[in-house]
Motif scaffolding. Structure first.
Motif, PDB file in Angstrom:
ATOM      1  N   THR A  64       0.835  -1.208   0.000  1.00 10.98           N
ATOM      2  CA  THR A  64       0.000   0.000   0.000  1.00 10.98           C
ATOM      3  C   THR A  64       0.867   1.255   0.000  1.00 10.98           C
ATOM      4  O   THR A  64       0.595   2.222  -0.718  1.00 10.98           O
ATOM      5  N   GLN A 105      -7.016   0.665  -1.082  1.00 15.13           N
ATOM      6  CA  GLN A 105      -7.413  -0.503  -0.285  1.00 15.13           C
ATOM      7  C   GLN A 105      -8.677  -0.117   0.483  1.00 15.13           C
ATOM      8  O   GLN A 105      -8.763   0.971   1.039  1.00 15.13           O
ATOM      9  N   ASP A 181      -5.309  -1.371  -5.318  1.00 16.98           N
ATOM     10  CA  ASP A 181      -4.793  -1.881  -4.051  1.00 16.98           C
ATOM     11  C   ASP A 181      -5.693  -2.986  -3.510  1.00 16.98           C
ATOM     12  O   ASP A 181      -6.778  -2.714  -2.992  1.00 16.98           O
ATOM     13  N   GLU A 182      -5.273  -4.220  -3.638  1.00 17.71           N
ATOM     14  CA  GLU A 182      -5.966  -5.404  -3.125  1.00 17.71           C
ATOM     15  C   GLU A 182      -7.445  -5.471  -3.500  1.00 17.71           C
ATOM     16  O   GLU A 182      -8.327  -5.460  -2.615  1.00 17.71           O
TER      17      GLU A 182
HETATM   18 MG   LIG Z   1      -2.024  -2.866   1.989  1.00 26.54          MG
END
Ligand SMILES: [Mg+2]
Ligand SMILES: Nc1ncnc2c1ncn2[C@@H]1O[C@H](COP(=O)(O)OP(=O)(O)O)[C@@H](O)[C@H]1O
Length: 257
Positions: A64, A105, A181-182
């Motif tokens: 991140t 995220q 992000d993810e």
């Molecule tokens: Mg992260």
């Protein structure tokens, strides 16, 4: 799908742009800190024009923070070049204006607003209303599940629908580089697969360059052409995605073998 990639697409997909490297993004020995605590100690990676790079790594590895460094959200050192232009030290709004869209995220969608309103927020810098409407229509074509929920508030969507909305909202700024992000975080395995299928479709149809951070390595490696492994704030492995999927240390640590 021409609208999503924007007019830059033809001139950015390859070394024909005259810059030679063929990379839309290059990070070299990037260090980043929160206050006095340095958490990135040497991250290097590249995203090729029209390519997808996956960033793998355990919780806390610095994935991140790497995306935040690119977006100008943390203090960083080293080299961060976007299309050969130094962006290190630029503010988040400047990086966004240079064509980088960041899906954070946890998605960052606005719960109280409808799907449509969230998309309009993503287009706030644009004045070309007709093109914005055309793009919303394209988003709904790409993500039919979202089309069915367009009058719902984001807070009432399922996790998968929220993630798709977050991606669509990012597309509304017509980026040339998407930071994800993810995307699978908190989703059931089947839903995570659907989200990655949709992202893969988007990539194929538009050729949009992407940097995808993921803990679920199998999903990210299937989408990416290049993969990078981070450990405690450093790049420790980098290579073609299909080769990385076959490496013992990657299989053991990230593919559950
Ligand atoms: Mg992260
Ligand atoms: N806002 C913050 N302030 C201080 N330290 C942070 C902050 N965010 C993350 N960190 C620390 O930075 C390191 C990298 O975190 P992060 O980039 O979130 O990793 P990842 O995304 O790979 O899980 C971790 O040690 C984490 O505790």
């Amino acid at each position: 799908m021409s609208e999503l990639a924007g007019p830059e697409r033809s001139s950015r997909t390859g070394a024909a742009d005259g810059r030679g490297s063929g990379n839309i993004l290059e990070l070299e020995d990037v260090r980043a800190s929160y206050g006095r605590a340095e958490v990135l100690h040497g991250v290097s990676l590249q995203v090729s024009n029209g390519g997808v790079t996956a960033v793998l790594g355990a919780n806390g590895a610095g994935k991140t923070t790497t995306l935040r460094a690119i977006s100008g959200m943390v203090t960083a050192k080293g080299r961060i070049d976007l299309d050969g232009q130094d962006v290190l030290g630029s503010r988040p709004d400047q990086v966004a204006r240079m064509g980088v869209a960041h899906v954070p995220q946890g998605r960052g969608t606005l719960d109280q607003l409808s799907v449509r309103e969230n998309l309009l927020v993503g287009a706030y810098q644009r004045r070309d209303r007709k093109a914005v409407e055309a793009q919303i229509a394209e988003c709904f074509e790409l993500f039919p599940a979202l089309a069915r929920r367009q009058t719902s508030t984001a807070g009432n969507l399922s996790g998968g629908e929220q993630q798709m909305l977050a991606v669509c909202r990012a597309l509304m700024s017509r980026p040339r580089l998407l930071l994800l992000d993810e995307p699978s975080l908190g989703l059931a395995p089947r839903t995570a697969e659907e989200v990655f299928e949709a992202i893969g479709r988007l990539q194929k149809e538009t050729g949009l360059s992407m940097l995808v951070v993921e803990q679920t390595a199998a999903l990210a490696l299937a989408l990416a052409d290049t993969a990078v492994v981070l450990e405690i704030g450093r790049t420790v492995l980098t290579g073609p995605a299909e080769e990385m999927a076959g490496r013992d240390e990657v299989r053991r640590a990230y593919l559950g073998d």
